[in-house]
Design a protein around this motif. Structure first.
Motif, PDB file in Angstrom:
ATOM      1  N   GLN A  31      81.085   5.454 130.638  1.00 35.12           N
ATOM      2  CA  GLN A  31      80.514   6.261 131.713  1.00 35.12           C
ATOM      3  C   GLN A  31      79.218   6.893 131.190  1.00 35.12           C
ATOM      4  OE1 GLN A  31      83.616   8.983 132.923  1.00 35.12           O
ATOM      5  NE2 GLN A  31      84.993   7.339 133.561  1.00 35.12           N
ATOM      6  N   THR A  32      78.199   6.072 131.107  1.00 33.43           N
ATOM      7  CA  THR A  32      76.961   6.454 130.435  1.00 33.43           C
ATOM      8  C   THR A  32      75.985   7.107 131.408  1.00 33.43           C
ATOM      9  OG1 THR A  32      75.968   4.304 130.900  1.00 33.43           O
ATOM     10  CG2 THR A  32      77.216   4.513 128.847  1.00 33.43           C
ATOM     11  N   PRO A  33      75.017   7.870 130.887  1.00 34.79           N
ATOM     12  CA  PRO A  33      73.974   8.413 131.766  1.00 34.79           C
ATOM     13  C   PRO A  33      73.250   7.343 132.572  1.00 34.79           C
ATOM     14  CG  PRO A  33      73.916   9.514 129.642  1.00 34.79           C
ATOM     15  CD  PRO A  33      74.909   8.391 129.517  1.00 34.79           C
ATOM     16  N   ALA A  34      72.996   6.173 131.969  1.00 30.42           N
ATOM     17  CA  ALA A  34      72.314   5.098 132.693  1.00 30.42           C
ATOM     18  C   ALA A  34      73.154   4.603 133.868  1.00 30.42           C
ATOM     19  CB  ALA A  34      72.008   3.950 131.733  1.00 30.42           C
ATOM     20  N   ARG A  35      74.471   4.516 133.686  1.00 30.98           N
ATOM     21  CA  ARG A  35      75.344   4.072 134.778  1.00 30.98           C
ATOM     22  C   ARG A  35      75.336   5.096 135.917  1.00 30.98           C
ATOM     23  NH1 ARG A  35      80.261   1.271 134.529  1.00 30.98           N
ATOM     24  NH2 ARG A  35      79.399   0.181 132.748  1.00 30.98           N
ATOM     25  N   TYR A  36      75.446   6.370 135.575  1.00 36.64           N
ATOM     26  CA  TYR A  36      75.394   7.410 136.613  1.00 36.64           C
ATOM     27  C   TYR A  36      74.075   7.353 137.380  1.00 36.64           C
ATOM     28  CZ  TYR A  36      79.664   9.897 135.209  1.00 36.64           C
ATOM     29  OH  TYR A  36      80.962  10.235 134.952  1.00 36.64           O
ATOM     30  N   ALA A  38      71.990   4.833 137.789  1.00 33.57           N
ATOM     31  CA  ALA A  38      71.864   3.627 138.604  1.00 33.57           C
ATOM     32  C   ALA A  38      72.735   3.708 139.860  1.00 33.57           C
ATOM     33  CB  ALA A  38      72.233   2.404 137.774  1.00 33.57           C
ATOM     34  N   LEU A  39      73.964   4.173 139.729  1.00 31.02           N
ATOM     35  CA  LEU A  39      74.866   4.246 140.872  1.00 31.02           C
ATOM     36  C   LEU A  39      74.407   5.279 141.893  1.00 31.02           C
ATOM     37  CD1 LEU A  39      78.285   3.995 138.994  1.00 31.02           C
ATOM     38  CD2 LEU A  39      77.357   2.301 140.582  1.00 31.02           C
ATOM     39  N   LEU A  40      74.025   6.446 141.428  1.00 29.68           N
ATOM     40  CA  LEU A  40      73.615   7.498 142.361  1.00 29.68           C
ATOM     41  C   LEU A  40      72.264   7.182 142.995  1.00 29.68           C
ATOM     42  CD1 LEU A  40      74.858  10.618 140.372  1.00 29.68           C
ATOM     43  CD2 LEU A  40      75.880   9.595 142.411  1.00 29.68           C
ATOM     44  N   GLU A  41      71.384   6.529 142.262  1.00 30.75           N
ATOM     45  CA  GLU A  41      70.126   6.113 142.861  1.00 30.75           C
ATOM     46  C   GLU A  41      70.376   5.054 143.927  1.00 30.75           C
ATOM     47  OE1 GLU A  41      66.109   5.906 143.760  1.00 30.75           O
ATOM     48  OE2 GLU A  41      67.290   7.432 142.697  1.00 30.75           O
ATOM     49  N   ALA A  42      71.325   4.157 143.680  1.00 28.91           N
ATOM     50  CA  ALA A  42      71.679   3.156 144.686  1.00 28.91           C
ATOM     51  C   ALA A  42      72.227   3.818 145.946  1.00 28.91           C
ATOM     52  CB  ALA A  42      72.691   2.164 144.120  1.00 28.91           C
ATOM     53  N   ALA A  43      73.004   4.885 145.784  1.00 29.39           N
ATOM     54  CA  ALA A  43      73.503   5.614 146.954  1.00 29.39           C
ATOM     55  C   ALA A  43      72.349   6.215 147.742  1.00 29.39           C
ATOM     56  CB  ALA A  43      74.479   6.701 146.518  1.00 29.39           C
ATOM     57  N   ALA A  44      71.418   6.841 147.054  1.00 26.34           N
ATOM     58  CA  ALA A  44      70.266   7.437 147.739  1.00 26.34           C
ATOM     59  C   ALA A  44      69.413   6.368 148.415  1.00 26.34           C
ATOM     60  CB  ALA A  44      69.439   8.247 146.744  1.00 26.34           C
ATOM     61  N   GLN A  45      69.229   5.219 147.756  1.00 28.59           N
ATOM     62  CA  GLN A  45      68.416   4.145 148.335  1.00 28.59           C
ATOM     63  C   GLN A  45      69.063   3.553 149.585  1.00 28.59           C
ATOM     64  OE1 GLN A  45      68.026   1.540 144.973  1.00 28.59           O
ATOM     65  NE2 GLN A  45      66.264   2.638 144.129  1.00 28.59           N
ATOM     66  N   ALA A  46      70.369   3.691 149.712  1.00 27.96           N
ATOM     67  CA  ALA A  46      71.072   3.187 150.896  1.00 27.96           C
ATOM     68  C   ALA A  46      71.138   4.239 152.002  1.00 27.96           C
ATOM     69  CB  ALA A  46      72.476   2.732 150.521  1.00 27.96           C
ATOM     70  N   ASN A  47      70.271   5.240 151.949  1.00 20.12           N
ATOM     71  CA  ASN A  47      70.176   6.275 152.981  1.00 20.12           C
ATOM     72  C   ASN A  47      71.431   7.137 153.090  1.00 20.12           C
ATOM     73  OD1 ASN A  47      67.467   5.832 154.136  1.00 20.12           O
ATOM     74  ND2 ASN A  47      68.290   3.835 154.720  1.00 20.12           N
ATOM     75  N   TYR A  65      76.559  15.990 138.787  1.00 20.62           N
ATOM     76  CA  TYR A  65      76.156  17.000 139.770  1.00 20.62           C
ATOM     77  C   TYR A  65      74.664  17.313 139.671  1.00 20.62           C
ATOM     78  CZ  TYR A  65      81.196  17.403 140.090  1.00 20.62           C
ATOM     79  OH  TYR A  65      82.523  17.109 140.247  1.00 20.62           O
ATOM     80  N   GLU A  66      74.114  17.280 138.466  1.00 21.32           N
ATOM     81  CA  GLU A  66      72.671  17.492 138.315  1.00 21.32           C
ATOM     82  C   GLU A  66      71.885  16.388 139.017  1.00 21.32           C
ATOM     83  OE1 GLU A  66      72.153  17.670 134.116  1.00 21.32           O
ATOM     84  OE2 GLU A  66      72.883  19.743 133.929  1.00 21.32           O
ATOM     85  N   LEU A  67      72.344  15.145 138.865  1.00 23.47           N
ATOM     86  CA  LEU A  67      71.659  14.038 139.535  1.00 23.47           C
ATOM     87  C   LEU A  67      71.784  14.150 141.051  1.00 23.47           C
ATOM     88  CD1 LEU A  67      72.682  11.074 137.189  1.00 23.47           C
ATOM     89  CD2 LEU A  67      70.381  12.023 137.488  1.00 23.47           C
ATOM     90  N   GLU A 493      61.168  -8.736 147.976  1.00 20.20           N
ATOM     91  CA  GLU A 493      60.758  -8.501 146.594  1.00 20.20           C
ATOM     92  C   GLU A 493      61.971  -8.443 145.677  1.00 20.20           C
ATOM     93  OE1 GLU A 493      58.257  -5.190 143.958  1.00 20.20           O
ATOM     94  OE2 GLU A 493      58.338  -5.036 146.144  1.00 20.20           O
ATOM     95  N   PHE A 494      61.836  -9.047 144.495  1.00 21.64           N
ATOM     96  CA  PHE A 494      62.857  -8.890 143.461  1.00 21.64           C
ATOM     97  C   PHE A 494      62.518  -7.659 142.639  1.00 21.64           C
ATOM     98  CE2 PHE A 494      64.611  -9.666 139.177  1.00 21.64           C
ATOM     99  CZ  PHE A 494      65.957  -9.715 139.521  1.00 21.64           C
ATOM    100  N   LEU A 495      63.473  -6.760 142.517  1.00 20.43           N
ATOM    101  CA  LEU A 495      63.263  -5.484 141.837  1.00 20.43           C
ATOM    102  C   LEU A 495      64.060  -5.477 140.538  1.00 20.43           C
ATOM    103  CD1 LEU A 495      63.749  -3.221 144.996  1.00 20.43           C
ATOM    104  CD2 LEU A 495      61.595  -4.032 144.028  1.00 20.43           C
ATOM    105  N   PRO A 496      63.429  -5.808 139.415  1.00 20.32           N
ATOM    106  CA  PRO A 496      64.161  -5.811 138.140  1.00 20.32           C
ATOM    107  C   PRO A 496      64.505  -4.389 137.709  1.00 20.32           C
ATOM    108  CG  PRO A 496      61.823  -6.195 137.769  1.00 20.32           C
ATOM    109  CD  PRO A 496      62.026  -6.188 139.264  1.00 20.32           C
ATOM    110  N   LEU A 497      65.560  -4.263 136.917  1.00 21.49           N
ATOM    111  CA  LEU A 497      65.936  -2.934 136.438  1.00 21.49           C
ATOM    112  C   LEU A 497      64.839  -2.350 135.564  1.00 21.49           C
ATOM    113  CD1 LEU A 497      69.749  -3.259 135.622  1.00 21.49           C
ATOM    114  CD2 LEU A 497      68.632  -2.369 137.669  1.00 21.49           C
ATOM    115  N   ALA A 498      64.198  -3.184 134.741  1.00 20.81           N
ATOM    116  CA  ALA A 498      63.058  -2.750 133.933  1.00 20.81           C
ATOM    117  C   ALA A 498      61.784  -3.223 134.614  1.00 20.81           C
ATOM    118  CB  ALA A 498      63.151  -3.315 132.522  1.00 20.81           C
ATOM    119  N   SER A 499      60.792  -2.334 134.699  1.00 19.53           N
ATOM    120  CA  SER A 499      59.564  -2.698 135.399  1.00 19.53           C
ATOM    121  C   SER A 499      58.835  -3.816 134.650  1.00 19.53           C
ATOM    122  CB  SER A 499      58.649  -1.477 135.517  1.00 19.53           C
ATOM    123  OG  SER A 499      58.341  -0.974 134.239  1.00 19.53           O
TER     124      SER A 499
END
Length: 526
Positions: A31-36, A38-47, A65-67, A493-499
């Motif tokens: 349960q890493t910071p990167a996983r948190y 990515a998951l929470l950003e995906a939730a926000a991106q899905a409106n 909770y901070e994120l 567009e393909f959106l890679p995890l790393a720019s």
């Protein structure tokens, strides 16, 4: 008329849209910071604007909770009691009191925290087990001592300015109604489609004031299956596939439901894909109808956002963070301004506009009934002004008045606004009844000078549930699982995890072109 459950933020009533959150991995060390992030950003991106921390999981770490504070995600916070009858001995209640005091003091200053909820489905447990049915009064007293006498008392003491809700689902304090089937007050867990085998159209029979749980499973993607199963196990009923399905009837429900709506797929990968399309259709059916019931319904949280291991499940994000068709669909059906259509009685198509913003949403709406060659058989165009914070009926069309039979047409909605476009489509009968031609799908992968890699798609005839996959590449597409029409080509567009830099764009394009898979409904059967 019932009683509403509404969240009000800074004086504004908010229509809550989101999902249930479970621990993001079965192993805490993963349960890493990167996983948190990515998951929470995906939730926000899905409106999404709300997540429910489910009471069968864990109190989340501070980072979660901070994120959520930063990303504008409200949190419905269950205490960690779920689906059980708990004791009410002095020793146990003392432990609970220490736990609750610690968690309330730890979390109460987070602006994301919207509500404290006593438990998940403990009210249901009072009638689920032989022991509780045989001596319900005793277990009801224990429930009240734990939930109201301990948890609720401490919440009111330590965080009196924040809402307390006794259980999920619940009709509110002191009310023990069956909120799995009664939709008139409080929050509802509507599981009649998945657990009771009702059709997707059963979602039209209820108007939850706030639906905090409902869902439908899918199988993992082909790439997801390859992560845990050798080729010899690539079969729905193989031992490995059945091990990665923890619901005793899960695969049966998925397969049986497919026969209701779709022609059965001819291959294993087609089955995996179509199960995910079916999941997206199920949740979209409920969400779009319930959003059209605003303000009677003011919140929808589907089960579930994420997975804790690679598995067949109800999630919209496949383990670890892969977007399923449902998540792409959620990004569309949760958008603040939306147009939707449905057939509640198999005789009438209803069209609604939905505007969750605080301003009027003007635009030009085109309503077309197309045949499966893409030819308009009936069309109208008009200016609309969708009122703020409201759902508005925009038209009703008897199927008997259409120029062809329901199995020969589909509905296309296209709302053009000054800075955005919204589109949506609806089959007028189960897709299995429709004779779909080969869409003549064409794709071209291009690398832009800006370093971005795009897939350009066009079709000679309508292509449904067009879904792009890039096995082995870490990233997602800007859109997927959509309808592609002959007069509306797309660039995705393909959106890679790393720019990626512009210098690497050509290489990325070649790599994407090599692995790209584009699936669509007609390609699942002969």
């Amino acid at each position: 008329m019932g009683r509403s459950l509404v969240f009000r933020v800074n004086g504004v009533e908010v229509f809550c849209k989101g999902a249930n959150w479970i621990p993001c991995d079965a192993l805490p060390s993963r349960q890493t910071p990167a996983r948190y992030e990515a998951l929470l950003e995906a939730a926000a991106q899905a409106n999404m604007n709300m997540l429910r921390v489910w009471g069968g999981g864990q109190y989340e770490r501070e980072l979660f909770y901070e994120l959520c504070d930063r990303k504008g995600l409200l949190i419905w916070q269950d205490f960690m009691f779920s689906c059980a009858a708990y004791p009410a001995t002095p020793e146990f209640l003392a432990e609970v009191e220490a736990e609750v005091r610690h968690q309330v003091r730890r979390l109460r200053d987070h602006p994301c925290l919207a509500l404290w909820c006593g438990n998940n489905e403990d009210l249901g447990a009072l009638t689920w087990f032989p022991e509780t049915r045989a001596n319900r009064d005793r277990y009801l007293v224990d429930y009240d001592r734990l939930n109201e006498g301990t948890v609720g008392r401490i919440v009111r003491e330590l965080d009196p300015g924040r809402a307390w809700w006794p259980s999920s689902p619940s009709s509110g304090p002191g009310d023990y109604s069956d909120n799995w089937h009664e939709d008139g007050k409080g929050d509802m867990h509507y599981w009649s489609v998945w657990h009771e085998g009702r059709p997707f159209e059963a979602y039209y029979e209820v108007t939850p004031r706030f639906c905090s749980e409902f869902g439908f499973q899918s199988l993992p993607s082909a790439e997801g299956v390859r992560a845990f199963a050798p080729e010899s196990q690539a079969n729905l009923t193989s031992p490995v596939m059945e091990h990665h399905q923890r619901h005793p009837r899960g695969n049966t429900v998925i397969a049986e439901t497919l026969t209701r709506y779709f022609r059965f797929p001819e291959g294993f990968e087609e089955l995996l894909y179509l199960s995910q399309v079916q999941q997206a259709l199920a949740i979209r059916t409920a969400v779009e109808y319930w959003r059209s019931r605003r303000p009677a319904c003011m919140g929808i949280l589907y089960w579930q956002l994420d997975d804790c291991w690679p598995v067949a499940s109800w999630s919209s994000l496949e383990y670890p963070v892969r977007w399923k068709p449902l998540h792409y669909a959620a990004r569309r059906f949760f958008q603040p301004v939306h147009v939707a259509a449905f057939c509640r009685d198999a005789a009438l198509v209803e069209v609604h506009g939905i505007n969750d913003t605080r301003e009027v949403a003007p635009g030009e709406l085109r309503i077309r009934f197309l045949d499966f060659a893409g030819r308009p058989r009936r069309e109208e165009k008009r200016e609309v002004r969708l009122p703020p914070e409201a759902a508005t009926p925009l038209g009703a069309y008897p199927l008997a008045s259409l120029p062809a039979r329901p199995e020969e047409l589909f509905l296309d909605l296209h709302l053009v606004q000054a800075k955005a476009e919204v589109e949506n489509q609806l089959f007028l009968c189960p897709p299995k009844r429709c004779e779909l031609p080969d869409p003549g799908l064409r794709t071209v992968v291009r690398a832009g000078k800006d370093g971005r890699v795009r897939v350009e798609l066009a079709a000679e005839r309508p292509a449904f549930y067009v879904h792009l996959e890039a096995p082995g590449l870490e990233g997602r597409f800007s859109d997927s699982c959509f309808t592609l029409l002959p007069d509306r080509p797309r660039a995705v567009e393909f959106l890679p995890l790393a720019s990626a830099s512009a210098a690497r764009a050509a290489g990325k394009a070649a790599e994407l072109e090599r692995v790209l898979k584009v699936r669509h409904l007609r390609a699942t059967y002969r």
